[in-house]
Design a protein around this motif. Structure first.
Motif, PDB file in Angstrom:
ATOM      1  N   VAL A  39      37.757   7.230  20.400  1.00 20.79           N
ATOM      2  CA  VAL A  39      36.811   8.245  20.872  1.00 20.79           C
ATOM      3  C   VAL A  39      35.952   7.615  21.966  1.00 20.79           C
ATOM      4  CG1 VAL A  39      36.721   9.478  18.677  1.00 20.79           C
ATOM      5  CG2 VAL A  39      35.122   7.633  19.086  1.00 20.79           C
ATOM      6  N   SER A  40      35.570   8.406  22.938  1.00 23.25           N
ATOM      7  CA  SER A  40      34.735   7.858  24.008  1.00 23.25           C
ATOM      8  C   SER A  40      33.267   7.939  23.612  1.00 23.25           C
ATOM      9  CB  SER A  40      34.967   8.637  25.309  1.00 23.25           C
ATOM     10  OG  SER A  40      34.469   9.941  25.178  1.00 23.25           O
ATOM     11  N   LEU A  41      32.504   6.986  24.102  1.00 21.85           N
ATOM     12  CA  LEU A  41      31.053   7.016  23.919  1.00 21.85           C
ATOM     13  C   LEU A  41      30.408   6.760  25.273  1.00 21.85           C
ATOM     14  CD1 LEU A  41      30.290   4.893  20.704  1.00 21.85           C
ATOM     15  CD2 LEU A  41      30.416   7.368  20.906  1.00 21.85           C
ATOM     16  N   ALA A  42      29.183   7.214  25.413  1.00 23.59           N
ATOM     17  CA  ALA A  42      28.443   6.902  26.635  1.00 23.59           C
ATOM     18  C   ALA A  42      28.147   5.396  26.632  1.00 23.59           C
ATOM     19  CB  ALA A  42      27.148   7.699  26.672  1.00 23.59           C
ATOM     20  N   TRP A  43      28.026   4.847  27.834  1.00 21.68           N
ATOM     21  CA  TRP A  43      27.809   3.400  27.958  1.00 21.68           C
ATOM     22  C   TRP A  43      26.661   2.878  27.087  1.00 21.68           C
ATOM     23  CZ3 TRP A  43      30.327  -0.766  29.268  1.00 21.68           C
ATOM     24  CH2 TRP A  43      31.360  -0.717  30.188  1.00 21.68           C
ATOM     25  N   PRO A  44      25.482   3.499  27.147  1.00 17.65           N
ATOM     26  CA  PRO A  44      24.370   2.893  26.382  1.00 17.65           C
ATOM     27  C   PRO A  44      24.690   2.788  24.895  1.00 17.65           C
ATOM     28  CG  PRO A  44      23.542   4.566  27.891  1.00 17.65           C
ATOM     29  CD  PRO A  44      25.032   4.667  27.921  1.00 17.65           C
ATOM     30  N   ARG A  45      25.346   3.802  24.346  1.00 15.93           N
ATOM     31  CA  ARG A  45      25.659   3.785  22.916  1.00 15.93           C
ATOM     32  C   ARG A  45      26.730   2.720  22.622  1.00 15.93           C
ATOM     33  NH1 ARG A  45      25.493   4.355  17.961  1.00 15.93           N
ATOM     34  NH2 ARG A  45      26.870   5.696  16.756  1.00 15.93           N
ATOM     35  N   ALA A  46      27.735   2.642  23.479  1.00 12.38           N
ATOM     36  CA  ALA A  46      28.793   1.636  23.261  1.00 12.38           C
ATOM     37  C   ALA A  46      28.190   0.234  23.321  1.00 12.38           C
ATOM     38  CB  ALA A  46      29.889   1.800  24.310  1.00 12.38           C
ATOM     39  N   LEU A  47      27.303   0.034  24.283  1.00 14.12           N
ATOM     40  CA  LEU A  47      26.689  -1.297  24.415  1.00 14.12           C
ATOM     41  C   LEU A  47      25.756  -1.589  23.240  1.00 14.12           C
ATOM     42  CD1 LEU A  47      26.025  -1.164  28.256  1.00 14.12           C
ATOM     43  CD2 LEU A  47      27.574  -2.754  27.084  1.00 14.12           C
ATOM     44  N   ASP A  48      25.063  -0.567  22.762  1.00 12.12           N
ATOM     45  CA  ASP A  48      24.210  -0.757  21.572  1.00 12.12           C
ATOM     46  C   ASP A  48      25.057  -1.217  20.390  1.00 12.12           C
ATOM     47  OD1 ASP A  48      21.998   0.045  22.951  1.00 12.12           O
ATOM     48  OD2 ASP A  48      21.900   2.070  22.094  1.00 12.12           O
ATOM     49  N   LEU A  49      26.192  -0.556  20.214  1.00  9.01           N
ATOM     50  CA  LEU A  49      27.061  -0.905  19.079  1.00  9.01           C
ATOM     51  C   LEU A  49      27.576  -2.334  19.216  1.00  9.01           C
ATOM     52  CD1 LEU A  49      29.172   2.375  18.672  1.00  9.01           C
ATOM     53  CD2 LEU A  49      27.462   1.471  17.072  1.00  9.01           C
ATOM     54  N   ALA A  50      28.008  -2.687  20.418  1.00  7.10           N
ATOM     55  CA  ALA A  50      28.550  -4.039  20.624  1.00  7.10           C
ATOM     56  C   ALA A  50      27.458  -5.085  20.400  1.00  7.10           C
ATOM     57  CB  ALA A  50      29.136  -4.160  22.022  1.00  7.10           C
TER      58      ALA A  50
END
Ligand code: PGD
Length: 790
Positions: free
Chosen positions: A87-98
């Motif tokens: 699933v795609s996520l917006a950059w800020p959320r993906a970076l938060d998760l990482a």
């Protein structure tokens, strides 16, 4: 549109750029780019034609994607990797998760839980070099388990320091192309010097010189002998005499030549006494006094599949003239791969020509575009990577072993080490599902960590086996400085095209993660990428000034687009000094001499790497009980149409495919015995796996040998199956995942036994270049998601 995009759109002329396969210029065209090789290059690589497809190919990763199972169930070992939805996520959320995941793993497991070995060739460019970026970031984040050595040269890089000195003593630093062209009389090329390998050089090149020098050598009358199962491992213009050796038996041939030289009294006893240690012990083995088997030409011929008379003749031709023994990297990328490198050196010592111009031993000459050229006189720009807080490492090709066996012990170069327990795998700029062996085993290994993060620009199989996939820019989409230690051209790599979709530079991604971890000031040091380029250019400029040379400031260099750097005069390196004075310029081996028998290696007590070079038959070979049912040797070598797996969708790579499959070459006898015709789709298989390929009938191989290059993207017919069929032709589903020996634990991907049959069923489609569908529920509500520049 950001400022950089606007700047790009105003550029009307060709912009300078570079790649591992050569310097070039780019002219933007509607919907793409046109590429022109650097005008200085006398023999540009056809691989340049793969580049234009990369700009907007459907295989590009458009936005951050997260594996559904990881998002729903959280981190943990998971067999769904490689078969799950994204699933795609917006950059800020993906970076938060990482960032949160990095924080969690560092807190719970420390740096010993993070594998940042992240092996891979990535792309040219000294600043955006993916390995430099990830290592700088992980060093600041707390450290990481690293990998040592390379898939290219894993065995050689460990054996050579024991027996002669660092790899550089015999690789690219002792015999130049110019010397080969002007001084050599006879070249025994074990594994050849295939021009396809010379297409590529880490960091790029402005001049591909191998073909021209081989031609000059031939015109001067140099006699070439190609020792390889493949006739095109030396170009036709060398007029080489082809000795189609059985794969994996070069050591036996070298021993047969050495035995002939010794028993006919043609060995250089003076050289062996003055410059070497351990000849008497080795001679006992060579003559068969230790094991009852003289290593004579008849014995060697049986093993190698070559006439004994030819071996005797070859030995006699090699004396009394300037003889160069070369050994390709491919020979050591096999079980017991330390032996051909060591024995090649010993054979050159027996001939007594080590250290003479155009004579002796050269490892890996021609293996890249920049070997055998004079070294630079000034340093290249490079990004400081900081210090790793831990020393834990694995030999690079033990990745699956490490993931599958945390806490288990293993041998390496005289040490007993323990595999760490890896929780988080972070891969940037490499494609383990291309480069590693036994991919079905690797899939099981990739199920073990709690989290896998990958940055890539395209949907490689490694990205598909990750949990967090972050889209990276390609080199044409960013500014950098291109350069290589073996080439004098420094390239101001201008940005040529706007970024694809939401792709970001690796540097920018790490800067964002660093910000979330409170490390941003240390990571960026307050510099923009352009300011970094200006910064890392300074040591090169200072060194030029120190030499009293023209040294444009960064802005001028950027405007000029390139700069020719000075090179050092060719001096034959440390081996020539050693030859002149073995006491004053002794070698950095324990004895200071060439070690024909090495006390340190004897003391390790490794049966698979004893104290002197020896013939050690492969444990799995056609005809052996271990390979029953698999009568053909598969050579899984470097491709001629791409670099490793990079740009497999490009024009040059695609043009060679057969009905979309990677070509496998097979001798007419073997094809006829199996009812295979040119252009048929065939299935290659052994106990480890199976793949399809397109048959090319060719007499350029020894019968009993098939050749399928590496790099076709892994394309499982049923990702959910335990051992799926790769429908595209990735040979690493067939290769074996064992180390070369307990000494080096190098990659052994070059050779494996297989059987091959015509594939008469309907041929499954190629899907590896189609991106996985984006299964995010709100995807259609959120189509923009463009936070470029963040
Ligand atoms: P590449 O295909 O070059 O293979 O293995 P390696 O992993 O180096 O992978 C580089 C990846 O980096 C590509 O997916 C590319 O898209 C990505 N990339 C490029 N630039 C960037 C960037 O700037 N950022 C990011 N994030 N990604 C980027 C090569 C390895 O394979 C080597 S060196 C050798 S010598 C081995 N050879 C053999 C062999 O002879 N036989 C077998 N069977 N197997 C081998 N494997 C080894």
């Amino acid at each position: 549109m950001n400022d950089l995009d606007r700047e790009y759109l105003t550029i009307e002329q060709c912009v300078p750029h570079s790649s591992h396969w050569g310097a070039f210029s780019v002219r933007p065209r509607a919907g793409g780019v046109e590429i022109a090789p650097h005008p200085r290059d006398p023999d540009p690589s056809p691989l340049l034609a793969n580049i234009p497809a990369a700009v907007a190919h459907r295989a590009r990763i458009a936005r951050p994607m997260i594996r559904r199972g990881w998002l729903d169930d959280g981190p943990g070992p998971d067999r769904r990797r490689g078969r799950d939805e994204f699933v795609s996520l917006a950059w800020p959320r993906a970076l938060d998760l990482a960032a949160a995941e990095l924080r969690r793993v560092y807190a719970q497991s420390g740096p010993q839980g993070v594998f940042g070995g992240s092996y891979g060739w990535a792309s040219a460019g000294r600043f955006h070099d993916a390995q430099s970026q990830i290592h700088r970031f992980l060093n600041l984040a707390g450290g990481y388990v690293r990998s040592v050595n390379s898939y290219s040269s894993g065995a050689a890089s460990v054996i050579l320091p024991h027996v002669v000195g660092p790899q550089g003593f015999v690789a690219g630093n002792n015999v130049s192309w110019d010397e080969l062209a002007t001084e050599s009389a006879l070249v025994l090329a074990f594994g050849g010097m295939a021009l396809k390998n010379n297409d590529v050089g880490g960091g790029g090149t402005s001049r591909h010189v191998a073909r021209g020098n081989l031609r000059i050598a031939r015109e001067r009358g140099v006699e070439f002998h190609l020792i390889s199962p493949l006739r095109d491992d030396l170009p036709a213009e060398t007029g080489a005499i082809w000795h189609p050796i059985r794969p994996g038996t070069d050591v036996a041939l070298m021993l047969g030549i050495a035995h002939t030289l010794m028993t006919e009294g043609r060995h250089d006893r003076g050289f062996l006494d003055r410059y070497c240690v351990g000849w008497p012990e080795f001679a006992v083995y060579l003559l068969g006094h230790s094991d009852g088997q003289p290593k004579d030409a008849a014995w060697a011929g049986e093993i190698c599949g070559l006439p004994a008379d030819d071996i005797v003749a070859l030995a006699r031709r090699a004396v009394g003239r300037r003889t160069l023994i070369t050994c390709s990297q491919s020979l050591q990328r096999a079980e017991r791969g330390e032996q051909p490198v060591w024995m090649g050196l010993v054979l050159a010592a027996v001939l007594g020509q080590i250290g003479l111009p155009g004579g002796g031993f050269a490892y890996a000459l021609g293996s890249t575009s920049n070997t055998g050229k004079p070294p630079l006189a000034v340093p290249l720009p490079s990004l400081p990577q900081g210090r790793n807080s831990i020393g834990d490492f694995i030999p690079v090709a033990r990745i699956a072993d490490m993931l599958l066996n945390p806490g288990a012990g293993f041998d390496y170069n005289g040490r007993r080490l323990t595999y760490p327990d890896i929780r988080l795998l972070y891969w940037v700029g490499g494609n383990p599902f291309h480069h590693h062996q036994d991919l079905n085993r690797l899939r099981r290994a990739f199920a073990r960590p709690e989290t896998v993060i990958v940055h890539d620009s395209v949907w490689t199989a490694s990205a598909r086996h990750a949990d967090i996939v972050l889209p990276a820019t390609i080199t044409l989409e960013r500014e950098d400085i291109g350069g290589s230690a073996g080439d004098p051209l420094l390239v101001a790599m201008h940005r040529a095209v706007p970024r694809f979709a939401e792709a970001r530079d690796d540097h920018e991604i790490f800067a964002e993660l660093a910000e979330r971890l409170g490390l941003e000031p240390a990571f960026t040091e307050g510099r923009s990428p352009r300011a970094w380029l200006a910064q890392i250019y300074q040591p090169t400029r200072r060194a030029l000034l120190d030499r009293g040379l023209d040294a444009p400031d960064f802005e001028r260099f950027w405007e000029l687009g390139e700069l020719i750097l000075p090179t050092l005069p060719w001096d034959g390196g440390p081996l020539r000094d050693f030859r002149h004075n073995p006491d004053a310029a002794s070698l950095p081996t324990p004895s200071g001499r060439i070690e024909i028998t090495a006390a340190a290696i004897t003391a390790f007590g490794y049966a698979d790497c004893p104290g002197h070079p020896a013939w050690l038959p492969p444990s799995e070979a056609p005809g052996s009980a271990a390979a029953a049912g698999y009568p053909l040797w598969l050579i899984a070598n470097q491709p001629a149409t791409r670099l490793h797996s990079q740009l497999d969708f490009g024009a040059t790579s695609q043009a060679a495919k057969i009905k979309g499959r990677e070509p496998v070459r097979i001798h007419p006898h073997d094809a006829a015995a199996r009812g295979i015709r040119d252009g048929d789709i065939v299935r290659l298989y052994n106990d480890r796996g199976a793949c399809l390929a397109g048959a090319v009938i060719s007499e350029a191989l020894r019968p009993g040998v098939v050749q399928l290059s590496t790099g076709a993207w892994y394309d499982p017919d049923d990702p959910a199956a335990e051992n799926p069929l790769c429908v595209h032709g990735n040979p690493n589903v067939l290769t074996r995942d064992i180390g070369t020996s307990r000494l080096a634990q190098g990659c052994t991907g070059q050779l494996t036994p297989v059987e091959i049959e015509r594939f008469d069923r309907p041929v499954p489609p190629i899907r590896c270049f189609d991106p996985p569908p984006d299964r995010s529920a709100n995807r259609s509500e959120n189509p923009g998601q463009t936070e470029r520049g963040g």
